[in-house]
Scaffold this active site. Sequence first.
Site, PDB file in Angstrom:
ATOM      1  N   GLY A 179       1.248  -1.069  -0.066  1.00  0.00           N
ATOM      2  CA  GLY A 179       0.006   0.012  -0.480  1.00  0.00           C
ATOM      3  C   GLY A 179       0.854   0.931  -0.057  1.00  0.00           C
ATOM      4  O   GLY A 179       0.542   1.929  -0.235  1.00  0.00           O
ATOM      5  N   GLN A 180       2.444   1.010   0.064  1.00  0.00           N
ATOM      6  CA  GLN A 180       2.714   2.279   0.156  1.00  0.00           C
ATOM      7  C   GLN A 180       3.043   3.119  -0.800  1.00  0.00           C
ATOM      8  O   GLN A 180       2.454   2.747  -2.233  1.00  0.00           O
ATOM      9  CB  GLN A 180       4.398   1.630   0.534  1.00  0.00           C
ATOM     10  CG  GLN A 180       4.764   1.442   1.681  1.00  0.00           C
ATOM     11  CD  GLN A 180       6.191   0.984   1.334  1.00  0.00           C
ATOM     12  OE1 GLN A 180       7.004   1.534   1.451  1.00  0.00           O
ATOM     13  NE2 GLN A 180       6.426  -0.290   2.596  1.00  0.00           N
ATOM     14  N   GLY A 181       2.686   4.621  -1.210  1.00  0.00           N
ATOM     15  CA  GLY A 181       2.647   5.721  -2.441  1.00  0.00           C
ATOM     16  C   GLY A 181       3.435   5.320  -2.938  1.00  0.00           C
ATOM     17  O   GLY A 181       2.726   4.756  -4.695  1.00  0.00           O
ATOM     18  N   TYR A 204       4.944   1.281  -4.527  1.00  0.00           N
ATOM     19  CA  TYR A 204       3.920   1.011  -4.947  1.00  0.00           C
ATOM     20  C   TYR A 204       2.415   0.819  -5.529  1.00  0.00           C
ATOM     21  O   TYR A 204       1.965   0.104  -5.991  1.00  0.00           O
ATOM     22  CB  TYR A 204       4.067  -0.638  -4.295  1.00  0.00           C
ATOM     23  CG  TYR A 204       5.733  -0.927  -3.079  1.00  0.00           C
ATOM     24  CD1 TYR A 204       6.555  -0.407  -4.835  1.00  0.00           C
ATOM     25  CD2 TYR A 204       5.950  -0.196  -2.265  1.00  0.00           C
ATOM     26  CE1 TYR A 204       8.429  -1.125  -4.459  1.00  0.00           C
ATOM     27  CE2 TYR A 204       6.753  -0.147  -2.198  1.00  0.00           C
ATOM     28  CZ  TYR A 204       8.152  -1.201  -3.021  1.00  0.00           C
ATOM     29  OH  TYR A 204       9.458  -1.148  -3.190  1.00  0.00           O
TER      30      TYR A 204
END
Lengths: 588, 186
Positions: B72-74, B76
């Site tokens: 969920g990291q920006g 990715y």
Amino acid sequence: MSAAPAEMKEHAEANAKWLDAHYDPVANLYTFSPCIALADLQGDGESKLVVGDLGTGLCSMKLKVYRGTSLMSENTLLDLPTGLVSFHMDQHEPRTPAIAVASGPFIYVYKNLRPYFKFTLPSLEVNPLEQEVWSQAKEDMIDPMSLKEMLEGIRDKADIPLSVRSLKFLILDPKEMEAFVNLHKQQPIRRQTVITCISTLKKNMADEDAVSCLVIGTESKDVYILDPEAFTILSKMSLPSAPTLMDVTGQFDVEFRITVACRNGNIYVLRRESPKPKYCIELTSHPVGLVRVGKNVVVGCAQETLQGYTQKGKKLWTVYLPAPITAMGLMDHHSRGFQAVLVGLANSEVHLYRDKNLISTIKTPDVITSICFGRYGREEGTLIMTTKGGGLMVKILKRTAVFEDRDMAPGPPLAQSIRLNVPKKTKLYVDQTMRERENAVAMHRAFQMDLSRLRLAVARAYVKALESSLTPVSASLSDPLKMNAVVQGLGPSFKLTLNIQNTAVCRPVMNLAVSFLYDEALYSMRNAFFQIPLLVPGLNYPINTFVECLTDKGISDIIKVFVLREGKSAPLLTAHINMPVSEGLALN
Amino acid sequence: MGLFDKLAGWLGLKKKEVNVLCLGLDNSGKTTIINQLKPSNAQTQDIVPTIGFSIEKFKTSSLSFTVFDMSGQGRYRNLWEHYYKEGQAIIFVIDSGDKLRMVVAKEELDTLLNHPDIKHRRMPILFFANKMDLREALSSVKVSQLLCLENIKDKPWHICASDAVKGEGLQEGVDWLQDQIRTIRT
């Protein structure tokens, strides 16, 4: 009519870049940009917002910490904060930063949101005369009235200004003086300065969480660099004026650069190993905001301008703003490698400038007083603003937001800024330049000689023309005449018109004749010699005659006209008529 | 598919395979939820932030799930859209304690729903309003309001409050998802 769609478009444009995460118009948060910081205070990967709240008056000054949308903690501050920074004091694990709040002559350091240390600025030198006067008062040798007189004398003359105690004493009513003296006379006099701005400087590593020194600017026109653990003064530098805004870059042990905007409207650049400023930028108006973008410094001025300078003080550009600046901040998005300057304006707008290009505008519901961009919570691109009415606003940069490098403001077209492909200096050019440089004297002499020769040739030709009266204006004083000749017609027959004028003031001219000289193989003339009637001064006498062209080879020649005086062989005037090619014959 | 496989399918011996995408912002609890759904002997103890994505499998009474657990990291999140085509259902996880980033979750959800690979497909979406154990957590009703879920008209969706660490509320959601997938298939 047309304003509304444009406004909507602008609004949609701003919405395409920022998400409105939070807006609390009554957060009761009154602060300005130096008193706001983002820091991961608990080392849990979530950045908190740390605010030095100025409160609404003399009280309710607080150190507030926000987590997400809610207030996490509050500490009461004793005095108005002038600056707030978060910094790493030591290498201890977990790597949680400390908070330093500058207020008055003190720096309060908080660790884990608890008071940890208080640093006091070294006191300044006290005027010896003032000291003497107070010691006399202490032994009751002088009464309060004479103390007042002596202090006033010192205040007007001395180089070293009075201490705060003496100044307070001087504004008292006479009946309060006695009590004041009795209360304070036992304590020694101290003179304190106050902190005007605070910043941090990495000690010897460039990492994000490296240990940092505190850098403080004081009212006494000094800049101090403090050791982060022992809080001793590592370095002291002096400025020509009191600093108001400060930007620090570099590392203390390697090389650093402190850019300071001062109250005299100048910006000074201090460097390692130089106790005096290295460069100076003289502004036309007072600086109200200072942001460093890469190697350049962007200064917001009181005259509603934004100016860019190199770090050596060379001016790069100026942008005129629609309203006065209320807050300035750097937008540094690490993961995108994007840097820009945020400028809060008094017309409730925030402009985003990359170099001199306005790349985005955000409309805010109130005038903003502080602005801060960075990692808040877990979101990297967060814009935090506080408003004049005490509101708190949080906006998050969209993942898909793209900033065009193009200027949004109307101006010269893009094509104008494209550099032309001007060829480099050729070898020939360089050779010629070298030759000119080496043989300058000889070339100058040659030129002067040729110029003299030219002048001589001109003078000779002129004299010759005068002597043989080859000119169409008579030079003799007795018969001032002027003549011009006009050829009309296409050929083979032409009409020649001689306009003869007597330019004398009152004397008429008589006994003149006109004679033509021409190649008889080419032209024939009905009358090649005739008398001219008396010429009255000032009038123009047109004299017509006809020329027939005999050749059909398409060539032409000159016909010479002489104005003669009877009994003289030299003509008074000569005119050369360049005959046109006879087109009539060529047609046949 | 061979005759034997078909036969096994009819007899309910072999379960139908279904691909599910697990999406949501970083630190919302996607990996923790998937971990809880796996059989207890396959669960891991320590959950670390997912890099890129990971593929996990678990079974329910009638279906065999293959879950693409996306990071969920920006940085990715732009990978998500490459897997939309394969997915037959979506699990969208929301950190109901993170009020600040609710707009970011909404933004990502809107982008997801407007993607051409998703827009015109009738695929079920299961929302987990996770971390309901937190004191400042929003209710599932409030979360669905903030995300404007009522605007999703052409896809079956369901929201349930969950606490992935304790495993509460997960089974309810997965049961709903299983029913939906079965109705769509038959």
